[in-house]
Design a protein around this motif. Structure first.
Motif, PDB file in Angstrom:
ATOM      1  N   LEU B  62       0.828  -1.206   0.000  1.00 30.23           N
ATOM      2  CA  LEU B  62       0.000   0.000   0.000  1.00 30.23           C
ATOM      3  C   LEU B  62       0.862   1.255   0.000  1.00 30.23           C
ATOM      4  N   THR B  63       1.999   1.182   0.685  1.00 37.51           N
ATOM      5  CA  THR B  63       2.903   2.328   0.712  1.00 37.51           C
ATOM      6  C   THR B  63       3.495   2.575  -0.679  1.00 37.51           C
ATOM      7  N   LEU B  64       3.940   1.493  -1.315  1.00 43.33           N
ATOM      8  CA  LEU B  64       4.541   1.642  -2.643  1.00 43.33           C
ATOM      9  C   LEU B  64       3.481   2.040  -3.671  1.00 43.33           C
ATOM     10  N   GLN B  65       2.268   1.538  -3.466  1.00 43.05           N
ATOM     11  CA  GLN B  65       1.158   1.908  -4.353  1.00 43.05           C
ATOM     12  C   GLN B  65       0.904   3.414  -4.263  1.00 43.05           C
ATOM     13  N   ALA B  66       0.887   3.933  -3.034  1.00 47.37           N
ATOM     14  CA  ALA B  66       0.673   5.369  -2.837  1.00 47.37           C
ATOM     15  C   ALA B  66       1.799   6.157  -3.496  1.00 47.37           C
ATOM     16  N   ALA B  67       3.021   5.619  -3.390  1.00 45.12           N
ATOM     17  CA  ALA B  67       4.173   6.286  -3.993  1.00 45.12           C
ATOM     18  C   ALA B  67       4.007   6.335  -5.511  1.00 45.12           C
ATOM     19  N   TYR B  68       3.584   5.205  -6.083  1.00 44.96           N
ATOM     20  CA  TYR B  68       3.436   5.152  -7.534  1.00 44.96           C
ATOM     21  C   TYR B  68       2.275   6.026  -8.005  1.00 44.96           C
ATOM     22  N   ASN B  69       1.170   5.992  -7.244  1.00 48.72           N
ATOM     23  CA  ASN B  69       0.010   6.812  -7.615  1.00 48.72           C
ATOM     24  C   ASN B  69       0.379   8.284  -7.751  1.00 48.72           C
ATOM     25  N   GLU B  70       1.295   8.717  -6.908  1.00 45.87           N
ATOM     26  CA  GLU B  70       1.729  10.109  -6.921  1.00 45.87           C
ATOM     27  C   GLU B  70       2.331  10.492  -8.277  1.00 45.87           C
ATOM     28  N   VAL B  71       2.960   9.514  -8.958  1.00 45.60           N
ATOM     29  CA  VAL B  71       3.670   9.837 -10.196  1.00 45.60           C
ATOM     30  C   VAL B  71       3.064   9.154 -11.425  1.00 45.60           C
ATOM     31  N   ALA B  72       1.995   8.375 -11.217  1.00 47.60           N
ATOM     32  CA  ALA B  72       1.450   7.561 -12.309  1.00 47.60           C
ATOM     33  C   ALA B  72       1.179   8.378 -13.571  1.00 47.60           C
ATOM     34  N   ASN B  73       0.693   9.599 -13.395  1.00 51.68           N
ATOM     35  CA  ASN B  73       0.363  10.409 -14.568  1.00 51.68           C
ATOM     36  C   ASN B  73       1.388  11.493 -14.846  1.00 51.68           C
ATOM     37  N   SER B  74       2.546  11.337 -14.254  1.00 53.27           N
ATOM     38  CA  SER B  74       3.547  12.384 -14.400  1.00 53.27           C
ATOM     39  C   SER B  74       4.435  12.126 -15.617  1.00 53.27           C
ATOM     40  N   GLY B  75       4.710  13.183 -16.355  1.00 52.12           N
ATOM     41  CA  GLY B  75       5.601  13.069 -17.502  1.00 52.12           C
ATOM     42  C   GLY B  75       6.997  13.570 -17.168  1.00 52.12           C
ATOM     43  N   GLU B  76       7.270  13.729 -15.886  1.00 51.75           N
ATOM     44  CA  GLU B  76       8.540  14.278 -15.427  1.00 51.75           C
ATOM     45  C   GLU B  76       9.726  13.456 -15.930  1.00 51.75           C
ATOM     46  N   ARG B  77      10.704  14.137 -16.527  1.00 54.93           N
ATOM     47  CA  ARG B  77      11.874  13.420 -17.019  1.00 54.93           C
ATOM     48  C   ARG B  77      13.072  13.544 -16.089  1.00 54.93           C
ATOM     49  N   ASN B  78      13.034  14.546 -15.238  1.00 57.01           N
ATOM     50  CA  ASN B  78      14.135  14.745 -14.301  1.00 57.01           C
ATOM     51  C   ASN B  78      14.070  13.669 -13.222  1.00 57.01           C
ATOM     52  N   VAL B  79      15.108  12.866 -13.127  1.00 51.56           N
ATOM     53  CA  VAL B  79      15.057  11.710 -12.234  1.00 51.56           C
ATOM     54  C   VAL B  79      15.006  12.141 -10.764  1.00 51.56           C
ATOM     55  N   GLY B  80      15.666  13.231 -10.444  1.00 53.54           N
ATOM     56  CA  GLY B  80      15.649  13.732  -9.069  1.00 53.54           C
ATOM     57  C   GLY B  80      14.257  14.163  -8.658  1.00 53.54           C
ATOM     58  N   LYS B  81      13.610  14.924  -9.536  1.00 54.68           N
ATOM     59  CA  LYS B  81      12.261  15.399  -9.219  1.00 54.68           C
ATOM     60  C   LYS B  81      11.293  14.229  -9.120  1.00 54.68           C
ATOM     61  N   MET B  82      11.480  13.248 -10.020  1.00 56.66           N
ATOM     62  CA  MET B  82      10.639  12.058  -9.983  1.00 56.66           C
ATOM     63  C   MET B  82      10.803  11.339  -8.642  1.00 56.66           C
ATOM     64  N   ALA B  83      12.045  11.171  -8.218  1.00 50.51           N
ATOM     65  CA  ALA B  83      12.299  10.474  -6.956  1.00 50.51           C
ATOM     66  C   ALA B  83      11.693  11.233  -5.780  1.00 50.51           C
ATOM     67  N   HIS B  84      11.778  12.559  -5.831  1.00 43.72           N
ATOM     68  CA  HIS B  84      11.182  13.348  -4.746  1.00 43.72           C
ATOM     69  C   HIS B  84       9.668  13.162  -4.708  1.00 43.72           C
ATOM     70  N   ALA B  85       9.044  13.108  -5.882  1.00 39.90           N
ATOM     71  CA  ALA B  85       7.590  12.910  -5.927  1.00 39.90           C
ATOM     72  C   ALA B  85       7.226  11.526  -5.394  1.00 39.90           C
ATOM     73  N   ILE B  86       8.026  10.520  -5.770  1.00 37.06           N
ATOM     74  CA  ILE B  86       7.778   9.158  -5.272  1.00 37.06           C
ATOM     75  C   ILE B  86       7.919   9.129  -3.750  1.00 37.06           C
ATOM     76  N   ALA B  87       8.962   9.789  -3.244  1.00 31.74           N
ATOM     77  CA  ALA B  87       9.187   9.822  -1.800  1.00 31.74           C
ATOM     78  C   ALA B  87       8.018  10.508  -1.093  1.00 31.74           C
ATOM     79  N   GLN B  88       7.526  11.566  -1.715  1.00 26.01           N
ATOM     80  CA  GLN B  88       6.392  12.289  -1.139  1.00 26.01           C
ATOM     81  C   GLN B  88       5.162  11.383  -1.055  1.00 26.01           C
ATOM     82  N   GLY B  89       4.910  10.647  -2.139  1.00 22.78           N
ATOM     83  CA  GLY B  89       3.779   9.720  -2.155  1.00 22.78           C
ATOM     84  C   GLY B  89       3.929   8.630  -1.108  1.00 22.78           C
ATOM     85  N   ALA B  90       5.144   8.124  -0.978  1.00 21.23           N
ATOM     86  CA  ALA B  90       5.397   7.075   0.011  1.00 21.23           C
ATOM     87  C   ALA B  90       5.181   7.599   1.421  1.00 21.23           C
ATOM     88  N   LEU B  91       5.615   8.841   1.633  1.00 15.30           N
ATOM     89  CA  LEU B  91       5.439   9.452   2.948  1.00 15.30           C
ATOM     90  C   LEU B  91       3.959   9.574   3.286  1.00 15.30           C
TER      91      LEU B  91
END
Lengths: 118, 560
Positions: B62-91
């Motif tokens: 459920l935690t990883l699902q929330a993390a993925y949901n945060e970025v599922a529709n994101s077209g972000e190419r910057n890997v750092g920004k993507m990771a931050h969004a994933i971390a935010q979702g996981a949090l």
């Protein structure tokens, strides 16, 4: 003092013993980085004598235990989830070790520690 | 790029890439999520604590699902920004202890990437080290042998691997291997895991996350769980079955020593042709295979294993016949509990034996909880007994001094109106039951019942398990002791003397009736002999005899 009895005698478990179990299991819980004094008087006392009961109060009445924990939690974690884990872990360890019924565990988040500002 | 036009990642391109961008990372997280979902139950099955971390597999998923949901529709190419969004979702979605730690691992990973456009092997290693550091900062006393140890071992292995390769795929392969070794080592670090014969569940979950990423890059399927060989102790062969499903008529368990190293993939594939519920365990150089098969296939698994190795033991059980037995056994000593109507007062009694349960049932209780002196029921058991009754007025009869507290705790955990009548013995509980009026006013009934328990004296007769002196009574091990209202009052060499001593101390002159409930540890002939002696000694009293079926106590007496 708590007293589960058996026909041949009485077992007394002091508040201090329960306090120690609570403090240990809280500190082993992920996200908890410290216990905090619950008021100014306690924090002054702590400066003089290191007290393992800091940040934990145990109330005991009629066979039921109520515990208040004053915690510092790591910044950047989901505070409610950490608190819930602490409550479950403390309740589990006390009930397992003493057989007493833990009626309530209250977590007071006294502060957040920032070790890595994002 | 317009916002609608999402960047899609080609698997082959990704597998050959030397750097990973935001979309690449997102794809790997999606693969990890799928693989974790596939193996969710495997992780859940590893739990050792009944409470602190409910279902680790589910929580991490459920935690990883929330993390993925945060970025599922994101077209972000910057890997750092993507990771931050994933971390935010996981949090935000962190569930349970393992979920919190996972969110912290992602947070560290994101910090390690900062706001870089792409990551290469060296940067990935740096990020993993940051993951480990951040994860360890979240706890004062890290417990080793957990997910924390696994992320630590992974970061160390990744750092070492970097000396040999700059290739992301090879690096990930090393990471997965290190995670696997680390997870298998967890029982050596955490004794409770060793006792339970399992590896750490959170660590295993993290392993599946890394492995899912690698499997995707290698184009291996993510939807079907591979067979994992578990330690023998972890095999759950005795799970109780609710019902036998079609094609599960026989359970076959075969122990064997393979002639050649076992090829799990093909072994599993062969077995899945024959039946379901396949489990494979390994220990001491031999394997144990467990499968449920339809009747016509019951010898196939044995024939098959004989071909690939030396069979040492075979066990076949007819599940269908077992189920029939079970259903039959359940129906024999059936309790006729009174059905409660909404608005009525329901009564839950704690009973130490089947006979006593029957007597309580005949008096109109609505639920029974098994328990007594040496087997105190938990708060949850008591709560469970009345929580589903269709009324909100409940009376609990604990019928034992040591159970009163658990009953009161159960009462405090429900929204129903619950009164605990502090009956300290079965006779007290029974006499309280006689005052029950299910249609009456709740408070009046409770008051009546509370009064009733003071009007009965309870006696217990049992054998001393050790020598002791209390209340001025000296008891030798093996002597028969008599307890009146919970107090030890006499120790005698035999049962009848103990009964007589008990009644002598009891206030029999003011009482009319003496009821004997005999336990499971005394024969009927012996009971009759003793009760005859009592009848002769107390000719004016009404003497009743019931089968109580309680353990340990030869007799429970009610004097009223």
């Amino acid at each position: 003092m708590s007293e589960p009895t058996n026909p041949f005698g009485t077992i007394f478990i002091s508040k201090r013993a329960i306090t120690t179990i609570a403090a240990q299991s809280a500190l082993e819980s992920y996200g908890v980085v410290g216990l905090a004094a619950k008021n100014l008087a306690d924090s002054l006392a702590q400066a003089l004598v290191k007290d393992p009961a800091l940040g934990v109060t145990v109330h005991y009445d009629g066979g039921q235990v109520q515990i208040d924990l004053y915690l510092i939690i790591e910044y950047g974690l989901r505070v409610t989830t950490v608190a819930n884990s602490v409550i479950e872990s403390v309740r589990y360890h006390i009930e397992k070790a003493t057989g007493l019924v833990v009626k309530q565990v209250n977590v007071h988040v006294r502060g957040l520690r920032i070790s890595n500002p994002d | 790029m317009s916002t609608a036009e999402f960047y899609s990642v080609d698997r082959q391109q990704l597998a050959q890439a030397t750097t990973l961008d935001g979309q690449g990372l997102k794809t790997l997280v999606e693969a990890a999520l799928t693989w974790l979902k596939t193996n969710q139950q495997t992780v859940n099955a590893l739990n050792v604590f009944p409470v602190p971390d409910g279902d680790t597999g589910t929580n991490m998923l459920l935690t990883l699902q929330a993390a993925y949901n945060e970025v599922a529709n994101s077209g972000e190419r910057n890997v750092g920004k993507m990771a931050h969004a994933i971390a935010q979702g996981a949090l935000m979605g962190a569930r349970g202890n393992s979920g919190v730690i996972l969110s912290q691992i992602w947070r560290g990973f994101a910090r390690g990437l900062d706001s870089l456009d792409v990551m290469d092997a060296a940067i990935m290693v740096r990020a993993l080290i940051e993951s480990r550091n951040t994860a360890y900062k979240g706890v004062v006393r890290p417990v080793e042998g957990t997910i924390l140890t696994v992320i630590k071992d992974v970061s160390i292995a990744a750092e070492q691997a970097l000396a040999e390769t700059q290739d992301l795929n090879l690096l990930l392969e090393q990471i997965v291997q290190a995670a696997d070794v680390s997870v298998k080592h967890t029982p050596e670090l955490l004794p409770i895991l060793k006792q339970a014969g399992v590896v750490d569940s959170g660590g295993k979950g993290l392993f599946f996350i890394f492995e899912g990423m690698l499997r995707y890059l290698k184009d291996q399927p993510l939807e079907t769980a591979t067979t994992t060989v578990m330690p023998l102790a972890a095999m759950q062969l005795e799970e109780t079955m609710e019902a036998v499903e079609a094609g599960q008529d026989f359970e076959v368990v075969v122990d064997f020593r393979p002639n050649e190293p076992l090829n799990l993939e093909s072994f599993y594939a062969e077995l899945s042709e024959m039946g379901t519920s396949i489990q494979v365990g390994e220990g001491d150089g031999f394997y144990r295979m467990h499968i449920h098969v339809p009747t016509e296939n019951r010898y196939l698994p044995i024939d098959y294993t004989m071909k690939i190795g030396a069979v040492t033991k075979v066990a076949i059980e007819n599940l269908r016949a077992q189920m029939d037995d079970l259903q039959h056994a359940e129906s024999t000593p059936h309790l006729q509990l009174t059905h409660v109507e909404p608005g009525q007062i329901a009564v839950v009694a704690v009973s130490p034996g089947m006979g006593i349960s029957q007597i309580f049932a005949s008096l109109g209780i609505n639920a029974v909880v098994e328990g007594g002196q040496t087997m105190n029921p938990s708060t949850e058991q008591i709560l469970g007994a009345f929580e589903n009754l269709p009324t909100d007025q409940v009376i609990i009869l604990p019928n034992n001094k040591n159970i009163v507290l658990a009953a009161q705790a159960a009462a405090s955990m429900t929204v129903k109106k619950v009164a605990v009548i502090p009956s300290k013995s079965v006779p007290q509980g029974l006499s309280a039951m006689l005052r029950l009026n299910p249609e009456g006013d709740f408070d009046e009934v409770v008051a009546e019942m509370n009064e009733a328990i003071t009007e009965v004296e309870s006696g217990e007769i049992t054998v001393a398990t050790r020598s002791i002196e209390i209340n001025g009574v000296s008891v030798k091990e093996g002597e028969v002791i008599a307890l009146l209202n919970g107090q030890l009052i006499a120790a005698q060499p035999d049962l009848e003397k103990a009964c007589l001593a008990l009644l002598e101390k009891a206030n029999t002159a003011d009482r009319e009736r003496i009821t004997f409930f005999y336990g499971q540890n005394i024969g009927r002939a012996e009971v009759n002999r003793i009760v005859d002696i009592i009848r002769t000694a107390y000719p004016t009293h009404e003497i009743e005899l019931h089968e109580g079926g309680q353990p340990h106590y030869q007799f429970i007496l009610s004097i009223e």
